[in-house]
Design a protein around this motif. Structure first.
Motif: not given
Length: 444
Positions: A17-23, A234-246, A391-394
């Motif tokens: 149930g973990l978020p996937q790690a960024p590429n 230059n990864s997507h902000v969502l990747n940063f969020l998923k990796e930190h959740m992991r 900006y809002q995502k960051r």
């Protein structure tokens, strides 16, 4: 091969149930296949050596037979043998052999706690999951190199602390034999072995448990360092969020697995040091190298073990809390660069020429003048909207990191420098109280 590795990692994360790690963590493997294979094999060899070492000291109790044999050996070799030897010889006593028994009890308690907690976690999670290196192919090459160095450091630290203490124990044992030589030499050597060998066994179990906790925390330290480098990509902000959740999920696991272990050894070491100080300060006889070395060695081993645990916990806690600062700097730099791009007319003119065919197809029914007006007005508005969205995502990511610092916790209390300073103040207060009580009693 890299596709299969990545698929296995994603499958494992989905099962937990973990978020996937960024590429971005697997880019190195896709471009450097031979290096990946060699580093992975080397890491696996190091883990297997560590596993064999843990087998030898009874930490891995994956079957009922191994569990029985491990605790039977612990009771017979670590408890019964030294207890009988101390009773027969009255070795190393200040005022009778009860002091030597107290030192033995402190070793046995810490070793039993360490063996119980580590063996139960290894039995439940196995070695790879316990060390957080399962599916390590999903990590970068730097993670594997760093983790290999951490495993080497595990044995280095163990040897560096055990050898000097063992040398001091042997020297004091030889001095005791020379001073109290009343039986044949072979009996003295047998007695010395029966006293030192169990000490090596018990002290190694305790230090191994502390070093294993240190090793697990260092695995997350490497991950947080990689996370700081990930923000530069230059990864997507969502990747940063998923990796930190992991990473937060792994921190929660470590805190849950080791919280009782940390508390028990902290209270045990504090109680042992308190009684040791009380006995040594209230003793009215002569304290020399032979009868005081056991207290010195015991105190050294105990303090080193708890220091390794607290240092590792504080290190990963501050590394996790520092991610918010790194993300804030990254957010500020990205915002400033975006504002500079909007203000730079040359950048706008260059970007205006990068319209896709779809942009022009949508306006194909317009007049030529309309197209000219769109080429001069539409792109700045689109670019501005994109900048606002980015900006809002960051901003949301930075706010999330600031409100979720993470770290090793003990029932809600973060193990950081503040907690360590509090523990240090309590210990100093306790020492001052014992010294004051002893001096008052001696004066009376």
């Amino acid at each position: 091969m890299s596709v299969e590795i990545r698929t296995g990692l994603i499958k494992d994360e989905q099962e937990e149930g973990l978020p996937q790690a960024p590429n971005s963590f697997v880019d190195e493997e896709e471009t450097n296949e031979p290096s990946l294979h060699g580093e992975t094999l080397e890491l696996e060899r190091r883990i297997q050596r560590l596993k064999a070492f843990l087998y030898a000291f009874g930490f891995i109790q994956d079957t009922a037979l191994r569990c029985i044999l491990s605790w039977l050996f612990f009771v017979s070799f670590g408890v019964a043998l030294p207890s009988t030897t101390v009773y027969i010889t009255r070795y190393g006593a200040f005022n009778g052999f009860k002091f030597q028994y107290f030192i033995l009890v402190s070793y046995v308690v810490l070793a039993a706690v360490s063996l119980h907690y580590i063996s139960s976690k290894l039995r439940k999670h196995r070695i790879h999951r316990f060390l957080f290196v399962e599916h390590n192919q999903g990590r970068g090459e730097r993670f594997r190199k760093e983790y290999i160095m951490r495993i080497k450091g595990f044995f280095t630290v163990l040897v560096c602390w055990m050898l000097p203490c063992l040398f001091v124990k042997i020297i004091s044992g030889i001095a005791w034999i020379v001073y109290n030589h009343k039986v044949p030499w072979w009996e003295d050597i047998a007695i010395l072995f029966c006293l030192i060998a169990p000490w090596v066994y018990l002290a190694t179990i305790y230090l191994c448990a502390c070093l294993l906790f240190n090793l697990v925390c260092n695995s997350l330290v490497i991950d947080f360092e990689e996370y700081g480098r990930l923000l530069e990509s230059n990864s997507h902000v969502l990747n940063f969020l998923k990796e930190h959740m992991r990473l937060r999920h792994h921190l929660s696991k470590i805190s849950h697995r080791f919280r009782m272990f940390l508390l028990v050894i902290l209270f045990s070491v504090t109680a042992s040091q308190f009684i040791t100080l009380l006995q040594t300060t209230s003793y009215s006889g002569t304290i020399n190298f032979v009868n005081a070395v056991d207290f010195v060695v015991a105190s050294t081993i105990q303090v080193v073990g708890i220091s390794l645990c607290l240092h590792a916990a504080a290190k990963i806690t501050h590394r996790a809390q520092g991610v918010a600062s790194v993300a804030s700097r990254w957010h500020a730099m990205a915002t400033c660069c975006s504002a500079a791009d909007v203000e730079d007319q040359k950048s706008l003119d260059c970007a205006a020429n990068t319209f896709t065919d779809q942009d022009f197809m949508l306006s194909s029914n317009e007049s030529e003048s309309d197209l000219e007006s769109m080429s001069s007005t539409r792109f700045p508005n689109t670019r501005f909207a994109a900048n606002v969205s980015s900006y809002q995502k960051r901003e949301a990511l930075v706010l999330y990191l600031q409100t979720n610092p993470g770290g090793i916790t003990l029932f809600g209390f973060s193990v950081d420098r503040g907690l360590i300073n509090t523990i240090f103040c309590l210990e100093v207060t306790l020492v001052t109280f014992v010294l004051g009580t002893s001096f008052v009693v001696a004066a009376n």
